[in-house]
Design an enzyme around this catalytic site. Structure first.
Site, PDB file in Angstrom:
ATOM      1  N   ASP A 195     -12.331  -1.318  -4.476  1.00 50.49           N
ATOM      2  CA  ASP A 195     -12.694  -2.533  -4.526  1.00 50.49           C
ATOM      3  C   ASP A 195     -14.142  -3.175  -4.580  1.00 50.49           C
ATOM      4  O   ASP A 195     -14.343  -3.928  -3.533  1.00 50.49           O
ATOM      5  CB  ASP A 195     -12.182  -3.244  -3.215  1.00 50.49           C
TER       6      ASP A 195
ATOM      7  N   LYS B  72      -4.272  -3.762  -7.729  1.00 53.15           N
ATOM      8  CA  LYS B  72      -3.139  -3.837  -6.491  1.00 53.15           C
ATOM      9  C   LYS B  72      -3.200  -5.211  -5.840  1.00 53.15           C
ATOM     10  O   LYS B  72      -4.175  -5.888  -6.166  1.00 53.15           O
ATOM     11  CB  LYS B  72      -3.507  -2.608  -5.362  1.00 53.15           C
TER      12      LYS B  72
ATOM     13  N   CYS C 283      -9.611  -1.661   3.075  1.00 51.38           N
ATOM     14  CA  CYS C 283      -9.108  -1.112   2.122  1.00 51.38           C
ATOM     15  C   CYS C 283      -9.554   0.317   1.931  1.00 51.38           C
ATOM     16  O   CYS C 283      -8.625   1.171   1.457  1.00 51.38           O
ATOM     17  CB  CYS C 283      -9.396  -1.815   0.769  1.00 51.38           C
TER      18      CYS C 283
HETATM   19  C1  VGL Z   1      -9.584  -6.165   1.271  1.00 55.05           C
HETATM   20  C2  VGL Z   1      -8.837  -7.624   2.589  1.00 55.05           C
HETATM   21  C3  VGL Z   1      -7.811  -8.220   1.838  1.00 55.05           C
HETATM   22  C4  VGL Z   1     -10.388  -5.073   0.838  1.00 55.05           C
HETATM   23  C5  VGL Z   1      -8.659  -6.711   0.312  1.00 55.05           C
HETATM   24  O1  VGL Z   1     -10.702  -4.796  -0.268  1.00 55.05           O
HETATM   25  O2  VGL Z   1     -10.699  -4.356   1.817  1.00 55.05           O
HETATM   26  N1  VGL Z   1      -9.271  -6.593   2.364  1.00 55.05           N
HETATM   27  N2  VGL Z   1      -7.814  -7.689   0.467  1.00 55.05           N
END
Ligand code: VGL
Ligand code: ZN
Length: 206
Positions: free
Chosen positions: A9, A107, A152
Site C-alpha cells: 500500500d 484489495k 496493513c
Molecule cells: C490501511 C487503514 C485502512 C493500510 C488501509 O494500508 O494500512 N489502513 N485501509
C-alpha cells in the site's frame, strides 16, 4: 535474489498530505526504490475501495474517522475516505519505481468487507490470489515493507507467516498510523513474535 519483495500500500493517500496520511510515510519510498532492483519478483498491494466502502466514516451517521463502528455486523475501525478506485489518492506514490513492479494485488473492493492484508480480507472469507501466485513461482520467503506498519503491513506479515512463508520485515521501510501511541512498536513486536525476521534494508542489500 529468488525471493519476493512485497510492497504494501505505498499509495498517495497514505503519504503526508494524503487522506489517511501516515507520519513519515514518504521516507520509505527511496528504500523501496533501492530494494526493487535486488529482487526478481516484486509484488505491490493496492488498497482499492469503491466510493461507497463501508469502512469510511462518512457512510456512518454521526461517526467520526477513527471511531469504532460496525460493518456487516462486525466491529470495524471507521477510516477517513481513502484509496477510492481510480482517484489520485489510490495511485502508487509518484516517486515509486513502478516499472520495477511485476504484479499488483488489489484489495478492499467489496464494500461490505475490509481487507488489511494482501492475502485475505479481515475475516478470511476471500483470498486475493497472492498465495497461489507465490506458490506458482516456488516462493517460500517474502521481504515485506510499506504502509501502514500497524495496519496493513502487520496483517500481511501475520497472514504470510500463517501461510507457511518465511518473512523478513524491512523495519526502516515501514511507518505506522499510531492511532494510539506505541501501536507501531507493538505491531513490530507482534510480527517478530509470530516469526518475522526484522532487518534494515541495508542488511538485505549487502
Ligand atoms: C490501511 C487503514 C485502512 C493500510 C488501509 O494500508 O494500512 N489502513 N485501509
Ligand atoms: Zn483501506
Amino acid at each position: 535474489m529468488p525471493d519476493t519483495l512485497l510492497l504494501v500500500d505505498i499509495q498517495h493517500d497514505f503519504l503526508p498530505g494524503g487522506a489517511l496520511a501516515v507520519p513519515g510515510g514518504d521516507a520509505i519510498v527511496p528504500i523501496a526504490n533501492a530494494l526493487i532492483p535486488a529482487f526478481d519478483h516484486v509484488v505491490a498491494s493496492q488498497d482499492w475501495h469503491p466510493a461507497d466502502h463501508g469502512s469510511f466514516a462518512e457512510h456512518h451517521a454521526g461517526a467520526s474517522a477513527f471511531d469504532i463502528g460496525k460493518l456487516a455486523g462486525r466491529e470495524q475501525i471507521l477510516w477517513p475516505t481513502h484509496c477510492v478506485q481510480g482517484t489520485a489518492g489510490a495511485a502508487f506514490a509518484s516517486d515509486l519505481d513502478i516499472a520495477g513492479i511485476h504484479a499488483v494485488v488489489r484489495k478492499g473492493d467489496n464494500p461490505r468487507l475490509d481487507s488489511y492484508s494482501a492475502f485475505y480480507d479481515n475475516h478470511h472469507e476471500r483470498a486475493t490470489g497472492l498465495t497461489e501466485r507465490l506458490a506458482a513461482r516456488g516462493t517460500r520467503h517474502v521481504h515485506v515493507m510499506g504502509l501502514a506498519a500497524d495496519v496493513c503491513v502487520k496483517y500481511t506479515v501475520l497472514d504470510a507467516l500463517a501461510e507457511g512463508l518465511a518473512v523478513t520485515l524491512i523495519v526502516d521501510g515501514i511507518r505506522g498510523v499510531d492511532m494510539a501511541p506505541g501501536d507501531t512498536e507493538a505491531a513490530i513486536q507482534a510480527m517478530r513474535v509470530a516469526g518475522a525476521v526484522v532487518v534494515t534494508h541495508d542488511m538485505v542489500l549487502s
